[in-house]
Design a protein around this motif. Structure first.
Motif, PDB file in Angstrom:
ATOM      1  N   LEU A 171       1.286  12.856  -1.459  1.00  0.00           N
ATOM      2  CA  LEU A 171       1.943  13.660  -2.211  1.00  0.00           C
ATOM      3  C   LEU A 171       1.319  14.806  -2.697  1.00  0.00           C
ATOM      4  O   LEU A 171       1.716  15.833  -3.423  1.00  0.00           O
ATOM      5  N   GLY A 172       0.375  14.056  -3.979  1.00  0.00           N
ATOM      6  CA  GLY A 172      -0.188  15.020  -4.588  1.00  0.00           C
ATOM      7  C   GLY A 172      -1.478  15.443  -3.665  1.00  0.00           C
ATOM      8  O   GLY A 172      -1.396  17.117  -4.384  1.00  0.00           O
ATOM      9  N   ALA A 173      -1.312  15.551  -3.315  1.00  0.00           N
ATOM     10  CA  ALA A 173      -2.237  16.431  -1.788  1.00  0.00           C
ATOM     11  C   ALA A 173      -1.781  17.546  -0.960  1.00  0.00           C
ATOM     12  O   ALA A 173      -1.560  19.094  -1.561  1.00  0.00           O
ATOM     13  N   ARG A 230       1.173  -0.979   0.243  1.00  0.00           N
ATOM     14  CA  ARG A 230       0.629   0.275   0.451  1.00  0.00           C
ATOM     15  C   ARG A 230       1.073   1.554  -0.311  1.00  0.00           C
ATOM     16  O   ARG A 230       0.490   2.600  -0.278  1.00  0.00           O
ATOM     17  N   SER A 231       2.275   1.167   0.049  1.00  0.00           N
ATOM     18  CA  SER A 231       3.261   2.398   0.442  1.00  0.00           C
ATOM     19  C   SER A 231       3.251   3.372  -0.722  1.00  0.00           C
ATOM     20  O   SER A 231       2.906   4.666  -0.981  1.00  0.00           O
ATOM     21  N   GLU A 232       3.600   2.705  -1.458  1.00  0.00           N
ATOM     22  CA  GLU A 232       3.780   3.221  -3.344  1.00  0.00           C
ATOM     23  C   GLU A 232       2.480   4.956  -3.389  1.00  0.00           C
ATOM     24  O   GLU A 232       2.334   5.850  -3.945  1.00  0.00           O
ATOM     25  N   ALA A 233       1.212   3.851  -3.698  1.00  0.00           N
ATOM     26  CA  ALA A 233      -0.242   4.678  -3.594  1.00  0.00           C
ATOM     27  C   ALA A 233      -0.737   4.974  -2.764  1.00  0.00           C
ATOM     28  O   ALA A 233      -1.552   6.702  -3.262  1.00  0.00           O
ATOM     29  N   LEU A 234      -0.219   5.263  -0.897  1.00  0.00           N
ATOM     30  CA  LEU A 234      -0.324   5.758  -0.491  1.00  0.00           C
ATOM     31  C   LEU A 234       0.017   6.882   0.090  1.00  0.00           C
ATOM     32  O   LEU A 234      -0.094   8.241  -0.167  1.00  0.00           O
TER      33      LEU A 234
END
Length: 190
Positions: free
Chosen positions: A152-154, A143-147
């Motif tokens: 980062l996007g936010a 889950r790390s990459e997506a999380l």
């Protein structure tokens, strides 16, 4: 002037030029003129205009990462503290640079030799976030990459809003930290 000092002087001058005039007029020749040095000196330090832009962006990233790591080492004991530190480091760096860092990143996209740089930089930032949070939360590796990509996007969006004056620095930091804490808690509760 020592080579390292000269490089920092050139980077500071180049960043001021971008802040004032944008990237369109930034060349190694205009940098040399503004810094009061000869053109060969700027070529020795950066090689090409793309090399100068890469150095500017790396300098921005290094300042942000240094602030984040120093603050985490000093007081990053809880999930909330780490989230606030990550948010503060990003937002403060964005506010200090203003829209210049975004313009530099956009200009880098136009160069063939730098097309992969920003993606690699983004991956490094995601890995940095994962490392920062790892001491306070056991995020499952799958889950790390997506999380952290989402966090980062936010963070990027809210920092951009703070930089443009749409929201305050404090609102950006608080909101990023709340998003990060909620997302990390959700990811670790499964």
């Amino acid at each position: 002037m020592a080579k390292g000092e000269r490089r920092q002087q050139l980077l500071a001058t180049a960043f001021d030029m971008v802040r004032r005039d944008g990237t369109d007029t930034l060349t190694l020749a205009t940098l040399a003129e503004q810094a009061g040095v000869t053109k060969p000196i700027t070529y020795e330090h950066f090689g090409t205009r793309a090399g100068l832009l890469l150095a500017l962006y790396r300098d921005y990233e290094e300042r942000q990462n240094a602030a984040m790591h120093a603050a985490i080492a000093a007081s990053g004991r809880t999930l909330t503290e780490v989230a606030e530190i990550v948010a503060t480091a990003y937002v403060d760096c964005a506010l200090t640079s203003g829209p210049a860092s975004e313009e530099i990143a956009a200009t880098l996209c136009a160069y063939e030799e730098t097309k992969d740089f920003l993606q690699a930089s983004r991956r490094a930032c995601i890995a940095g976030y994962a490392g920062a949070f790892s001491a306070v939360a056991a995020v499952p590796p799958e889950r790390s990459e997506a999380l952290f990509s989402g966090i980062l996007g936010a963070t990027e969006a809210l920092a951009r809003s703070a930089t443009s004056g749409q929201i305050t620095r404090e609102t950006a930091i608080t909101t990023i930290a709340q998003i990060a804490v909620g997302a990390v808690k959700e990811a670790t509760s499964r």
